[in-house]
Design a protein around this motif. Sequence first.
Motif, PDB file in Angstrom:
ATOM      1  N   ASN A 129       0.826  -1.216   0.000  1.00 33.47           N
ATOM      2  CA  ASN A 129       0.000   0.000   0.000  1.00 33.47           C
ATOM      3  C   ASN A 129       0.856   1.259   0.000  1.00 33.47           C
ATOM      4  O   ASN A 129       0.520   2.253   0.648  1.00 33.47           O
ATOM      5  CB  ASN A 129      -0.939  -0.011   1.208  1.00 33.47           C
ATOM      6  CG  ASN A 129      -2.031  -1.057   1.080  1.00 33.47           C
ATOM      7  OD1 ASN A 129      -3.062  -0.826   0.444  1.00 33.47           O
ATOM      8  ND2 ASN A 129      -1.804  -2.212   1.680  1.00 33.47           N
ATOM      9  N   CYS A 132      -0.720   4.654  -0.908  1.00 32.32           N
ATOM     10  CA  CYS A 132      -1.528   5.391   0.070  1.00 32.32           C
ATOM     11  C   CYS A 132      -0.681   6.294   0.965  1.00 32.32           C
ATOM     12  O   CYS A 132      -1.242   7.043   1.780  1.00 32.32           O
ATOM     13  CB  CYS A 132      -2.314   4.413   0.940  1.00 32.32           C
ATOM     14  SG  CYS A 132      -3.516   3.400   0.043  1.00 32.32           S
ATOM     15  N   GLU A 172      -5.092   8.154   5.533  1.00 33.45           N
ATOM     16  CA  GLU A 172      -5.361   7.307   4.373  1.00 33.45           C
ATOM     17  C   GLU A 172      -4.435   6.091   4.355  1.00 33.45           C
ATOM     18  O   GLU A 172      -4.867   4.969   4.051  1.00 33.45           O
ATOM     19  CB  GLU A 172      -5.182   8.121   3.083  1.00 33.45           C
ATOM     20  CG  GLU A 172      -5.392   7.333   1.796  1.00 33.45           C
ATOM     21  CD  GLU A 172      -6.826   6.844   1.629  1.00 33.45           C
ATOM     22  OE1 GLU A 172      -7.045   5.952   0.782  1.00 33.45           O
ATOM     23  OE2 GLU A 172      -7.729   7.347   2.345  1.00 33.45           O
ATOM     24  N   ARG A 175      -5.589   3.605   6.953  1.00 31.78           N
ATOM     25  CA  ARG A 175      -6.813   2.927   6.511  1.00 31.78           C
ATOM     26  C   ARG A 175      -6.475   1.830   5.497  1.00 31.78           C
ATOM     27  O   ARG A 175      -7.020   0.722   5.564  1.00 31.78           O
ATOM     28  CB  ARG A 175      -7.769   3.940   5.885  1.00 31.78           C
ATOM     29  CG  ARG A 175      -9.121   3.362   5.495  1.00 31.78           C
ATOM     30  CD  ARG A 175      -9.971   4.409   4.800  1.00 31.78           C
ATOM     31  NE  ARG A 175      -9.372   4.800   3.528  1.00 31.78           N
ATOM     32  CZ  ARG A 175      -9.533   4.122   2.393  1.00 31.78           C
ATOM     33  NH1 ARG A 175     -10.259   3.016   2.381  1.00 31.78           N
ATOM     34  NH2 ARG A 175      -8.971   4.543   1.283  1.00 31.78           N
ATOM     35  N   CYS A 176      -5.575   2.115   4.567  1.00 30.02           N
ATOM     36  CA  CYS A 176      -5.202   1.122   3.556  1.00 30.02           C
ATOM     37  C   CYS A 176      -4.506  -0.082   4.186  1.00 30.02           C
ATOM     38  O   CYS A 176      -4.786  -1.234   3.820  1.00 30.02           O
ATOM     39  CB  CYS A 176      -4.279   1.768   2.516  1.00 30.02           C
ATOM     40  SG  CYS A 176      -5.072   3.013   1.468  1.00 30.02           S
ATOM     41  N   ARG A 179      -6.947  -2.296   6.145  1.00 38.00           N
ATOM     42  CA  ARG A 179      -7.819  -3.073   5.255  1.00 38.00           C
ATOM     43  C   ARG A 179      -7.076  -4.262   4.658  1.00 38.00           C
ATOM     44  O   ARG A 179      -7.684  -5.298   4.361  1.00 38.00           O
ATOM     45  CB  ARG A 179      -8.344  -2.166   4.145  1.00 38.00           C
ATOM     46  CG  ARG A 179      -9.378  -2.805   3.228  1.00 38.00           C
ATOM     47  CD  ARG A 179      -9.941  -1.780   2.265  1.00 38.00           C
ATOM     48  NE  ARG A 179      -8.880  -1.127   1.521  1.00 38.00           N
ATOM     49  CZ  ARG A 179      -9.066  -0.072   0.723  1.00 38.00           C
ATOM     50  NH1 ARG A 179     -10.275   0.445   0.608  1.00 38.00           N
ATOM     51  NH2 ARG A 179      -8.055   0.468   0.072  1.00 38.00           N
TER      52      ARG A 179
END
Length: 210
Positions: A129, A132, A172, A175-176, A179
Amino acid sequence: MNSRPPFPSSPPSQPSPYRYLGRGGSERPVRLQIIIALVAGLIVVAVPLYLWRRPRPESIPSADAATADAGAYVFDAGALADAGVPEGVTLSPFTTIRCENPGPGRTPPERCDHVTFFEDALSRAIRDNVQCAPTGPTSITVSFVLDMDFRRKRTNLYVGKSTTVSRAKTKELLRCVKRAMPTPDWGTIPHQYVKYKINVMATYPASESF
């Protein structure tokens, strides 16, 4: 003495019972031929059905397919670079901040075991990620802190104080990464303690767009 009555002879119109013995020999080959014909018919029907419905082995990826996949990966990395997103991230070794069991006493961090499932999962989630991550003219360091509680079967991932950008810019990214973390099967993960707190530092290179 009474003499026995003579044994009645068979009437002329009734064939002798011994004549039936020869009939089995004539019918047996006919029955055998019928059975052989039925078996042959079943084979003729069953073999094509088996060949049609049998499971086919999965094809082995060819070298051309592997090359195509590698090319797609390089293309994605190039797209990230064109967008001004850092292409890679450097991770520090994991540090165990704390591990504990219920009851009095504290365990020194250097005596804590490493829960490799969560360390590997967090490393993979961070690397996957990069897009992000916040960008800037200089490299950026984000401190990821992960709490694990095996009794309550809970985790908590957040940004630590050693992060070099504001927490608002890491929302952000956090959050990435959250997840991308897999759902743990708590009963199968080796561990010696009930609670853990671990840390890893992720350093993102400067963006060329600045």
